[in-house]
Scaffold this motif. Structure first.
Motif, mmCIF file in Angstrom:
data_model
loop_
_atom_site.group_PDB
_atom_site.id
_atom_site.type_symbol
_atom_site.label_atom_id
_atom_site.label_comp_id
_atom_site.label_asym_id
_atom_site.label_seq_id
_atom_site.Cartn_x
_atom_site.Cartn_y
_atom_site.Cartn_z
ATOM 1 N N ALA A 53 -28.105 -27.153 14.654
ATOM 2 C CA ALA A 53 -28.406 -28.490 14.138
ATOM 3 C C ALA A 53 -29.797 -28.951 14.568
ATOM 4 C CB ALA A 53 -27.345 -29.483 14.620
ATOM 5 N N LEU A 54 -30.152 -28.682 15.812
ATOM 6 C CA LEU A 54 -31.465 -29.086 16.317
ATOM 7 C C LEU A 54 -32.581 -28.286 15.667
ATOM 8 C CD1 LEU A 54 -30.670 -29.532 20.124
ATOM 9 C CD2 LEU A 54 -30.978 -31.321 18.401
ATOM 10 N N ILE A 55 -32.323 -27.005 15.416
ATOM 11 C CA ILE A 55 -33.335 -26.169 14.760
ATOM 12 C C ILE A 55 -33.521 -26.600 13.308
ATOM 13 C CG2 ILE A 55 -33.822 -23.825 13.927
ATOM 14 C CD1 ILE A 55 -32.510 -22.784 16.467
ATOM 15 N N GLY A 56 -32.424 -26.914 12.626
ATOM 16 C CA GLY A 56 -32.517 -27.256 11.220
ATOM 17 C C GLY A 56 -33.078 -28.641 10.957
ATOM 18 N N ALA A 57 -32.939 -29.566 11.906
ATOM 19 C CA ALA A 57 -33.331 -30.960 11.665
ATOM 20 C C ALA A 57 -34.795 -31.124 11.246
ATOM 21 C CB ALA A 57 -33.021 -31.804 12.901
ATOM 22 N N PRO A 58 -35.766 -30.503 11.930
ATOM 23 C CA PRO A 58 -37.161 -30.701 11.501
ATOM 24 C C PRO A 58 -37.629 -29.722 10.444
ATOM 25 C CG PRO A 58 -37.129 -29.444 13.534
ATOM 26 C CD PRO A 58 -35.688 -29.748 13.200
ATOM 27 N N MET A 59 -36.749 -28.836 9.976
ATOM 28 C CA MET A 59 -37.172 -27.759 9.082
ATOM 29 C C MET A 59 -37.686 -28.268 7.734
ATOM 30 S SD MET A 59 -37.126 -24.551 9.823
ATOM 31 C CE MET A 59 -36.821 -23.672 11.352
ATOM 32 N N PRO A 60 -38.706 -27.603 7.181
ATOM 33 C CA PRO A 60 -39.302 -28.022 5.905
ATOM 34 C C PRO A 60 -38.541 -27.492 4.700
ATOM 35 C CG PRO A 60 -40.513 -26.157 6.769
ATOM 36 C CD PRO A 60 -39.453 -26.487 7.788
ATOM 37 N N LEU A 61 -37.248 -27.769 4.625
ATOM 38 C CA LEU A 61 -36.432 -27.282 3.513
ATOM 39 C C LEU A 61 -35.624 -28.426 2.918
ATOM 40 C CD1 LEU A 61 -35.089 -23.927 4.994
ATOM 41 C CD2 LEU A 61 -36.880 -24.202 3.299
ATOM 42 N N CYS A 62 -35.528 -28.449 1.596
ATOM 43 C CA CYS A 62 -34.746 -29.472 0.908
ATOM 44 C C CYS A 62 -33.371 -28.921 0.551
ATOM 45 C CB CYS A 62 -35.477 -29.946 -0.336
ATOM 46 S SG CYS A 62 -37.078 -30.672 0.034
ATOM 47 N N PHE A 86 -26.709 -25.767 10.266
ATOM 48 C CA PHE A 86 -28.041 -25.610 9.689
ATOM 49 C C PHE A 86 -28.074 -26.131 8.260
ATOM 50 C CE2 PHE A 86 -31.273 -23.179 7.410
ATOM 51 C CZ PHE A 86 -32.369 -23.320 8.231
ATOM 52 N N LEU A 87 -27.018 -25.858 7.506
ATOM 53 C CA LEU A 87 -26.939 -26.268 6.107
ATOM 54 C C LEU A 87 -26.855 -27.785 5.959
ATOM 55 C CD1 LEU A 87 -26.759 -24.990 3.270
ATOM 56 C CD2 LEU A 87 -24.278 -25.023 3.502
ATOM 57 N N VAL A 88 -26.338 -28.471 6.977
ATOM 58 C CA VAL A 88 -26.210 -29.934 6.912
ATOM 59 C C VAL A 88 -27.464 -30.631 7.436
ATOM 60 C CG1 VAL A 88 -24.928 -31.928 7.779
ATOM 61 C CG2 VAL A 88 -23.698 -29.881 7.057
ATOM 62 N N SER A 89 -27.919 -30.248 8.623
ATOM 63 C CA SER A 89 -29.015 -30.979 9.252
ATOM 64 C C SER A 89 -30.348 -30.763 8.547
ATOM 65 C CB SER A 89 -29.156 -30.563 10.723
ATOM 66 O OG SER A 89 -29.584 -29.215 10.845
ATOM 67 N N THR A 90 -30.549 -29.576 7.959
ATOM 68 C CA THR A 90 -31.842 -29.286 7.343
ATOM 69 C C THR A 90 -32.157 -30.201 6.163
ATOM 70 O OG1 THR A 90 -31.658 -26.980 8.043
ATOM 71 C CG2 THR A 90 -33.271 -27.473 6.344
ATOM 72 N N PRO A 91 -31.264 -30.361 5.177
ATOM 73 C CA PRO A 91 -31.613 -31.255 4.061
ATOM 74 C C PRO A 91 -31.439 -32.736 4.372
ATOM 75 C CG PRO A 91 -29.430 -30.344 3.693
ATOM 76 C CD PRO A 91 -29.962 -29.691 4.943
#
Length: 398
Positions: A53-62, A86-91
């Motif tokens: 979750a922490l890795i995905g939060a700032p990721m540049p993916l929509c 990852f699938l939730v926090s990233t977008p």
């Protein structure tokens, strides 16, 4: 005319922050090691879920970009809980959406949004992980896992080995080529750790290690101005137009009769599920809802549920993680969205936090000339991508 004026004002107001977010996102995409995610997300459990979750939060993916990334993670060995987080926090959040949230919704929502997104991702990940422990479900990655289950990986101490697979190859290939051939073989008798193989091929990859800072910066800017902007620009324009439309034609009191409480939150969830929108593009829509009288809690629910519960994402969850995982996924995302929606309304009412677009304070945030300059630059980049897409479409038809 008022509609166009409001649209342009919102566009200028968002442009500097969006450009900043795109630039930071490009840096993350270039400087974050390619194998970093796979290395840290392979195990099931709470801390792995938190880490994802922490890795995905700032990721540049929509919403659209995170789908292939999540599939790649899952098929590379990431656990179900980590893949879900990852699938939730990233977008739901990102460096670009947080910066736009600050200027369109205020600092309070810019803080609440990533916190709620991370908690939502952890909850959904743990629910999906718990479901996978109780039930045996069929996923599309079963063929890969079955291939790996046929034999145990053997350590590669050096490029010379007694393995028949390598002995036959050494006569015609170099050490590096032999190691690569062994790793890429499908369901063979020998499999070596990629990390060990890379140690034999340092010379081959020296060009990547010695890549200049200028080249990396160029790649970061290219990614931001092409792939990432292309993924976000359509819904961003739709979102800005919706916000301008509401600001122009909808009285502030029109939606106030159902703009707060559980009914408002459920309504925005029903609206957001079929939508295909990213965190950045959902922000101006949320600002429009806020201006029309919807409560800050319901606005936050929209920004959380909108990017994470679209039909395409749910389809990926069902195919890759199992049909039962869809229920756990929706329970985690919608449940935490409602919790943080009520919490946001409570904090605003109890402590008087201000949740409002900084439309009247734009001169205090950034100088007007900077907003105009970045707005024109962003408009040119978007037009460039539009013309490029039209040209490619014309070539394919011809």
């Amino acid at each position: 005319m008022d509609l166009l004026i409001n649209f342009w004002q919102l566009f200028l107001l968002s442009a500097p922050w969006l450009m900043l977010g795109l630039f930071i996102a490009g840096l993350l995409n270039v400087y974050l090691p390619a194998d970093f995610l796979n290395k840290h997300l392979g195990k099931e459990g709470f801390w792995t879920t938190v880490k994802a979750a922490l890795i995905g939060a700032p990721m540049p993916l929509c919403s659209c970009g995170v789908i292939p990334a999540a599939i790649g993670l899952r098929r590379a060995g990431a656990s179900k809980s980590a893949t879900t987080a990852f699938l939730v926090s990233t977008p739901e959040t990102g460096v670009d959406s947080v910066s736009v949230s600050y200027v369109l919704l205020g600092p309070f929502m810019a803080i609440m949004r990533p916190i709620a997104a991370i908690c939502s991702a952890i909850t959904a990940g743990m629910l999906v992980g718990k479901d996978s422990q109780q039930y045996t479900v069929k996923s599309s990655s079963s063929a890969i896992s079955g291939c790996a289950a046929k034999r145990k990986p053997e350590p590669l101490r050096s490029c010379e080995t007694d393995s028949p697979a390598l002995t036959s190859a050494q006569s015609t290939s170099s050490c590096c080529a032999t190691a690569e051939q062994t790793v890429t073989s499908s369901c063979g008798d020998v499999e070596h750790s990629p990390a060990k193989v890379i140690s034999c091929c340092d010379a081959k990859h020296a060009d990547k290690a010695t890549e200049t800072a200028m080249a990396k910066m160029s790649r970061a800017i290219s990614f931001s101005c092409n792939k990432l902007l292309e993924d976000t620009m359509v819904w961003l324009m739709i979102g800005l137009f919706f916000a301008a439309l509401v600001q122009t034609y909808v009285p502030a009191s029109y939606l106030s009769q159902w703009g707060s409480g559980i009914i408002a939150m459920l309504v925005v969830i029903l609206i957001s599920i079929p939508m295909y929108i990213c965190a950045t593009a959902s922000t101006p829509i949320a600002a429009g809802l806020l201006l029309s009288g919807v409560s800050p809690g319901a606005v936050l629910v929209f920004m959380l549920a909108g990017p994470a519960t679209n039909i395409a994402t749910l389809g990926v969850v069902g195919n890759e993680l199992g049909k039962r995982a869809v229920i756990a996924y929706l329970t985690g995302v919608i449940g935490m969205a409602l919790v943080f929606g009520f919490l946001t309304d409570y904090l605003v009412a109890e402590f008087g936090f201000v949740v409002a677009p900084l439309l009247g304070d734009e001169h205090q945030v950034l100088p007007h000339w900077l907003s105009v300059l970045t707005g024109l630059l962003l408009a040119m980049l978007i037009l460039r991508l539009v013309f490029k897409k039209l040209a490619n479409t014309g070539k394919s038809i011809a």
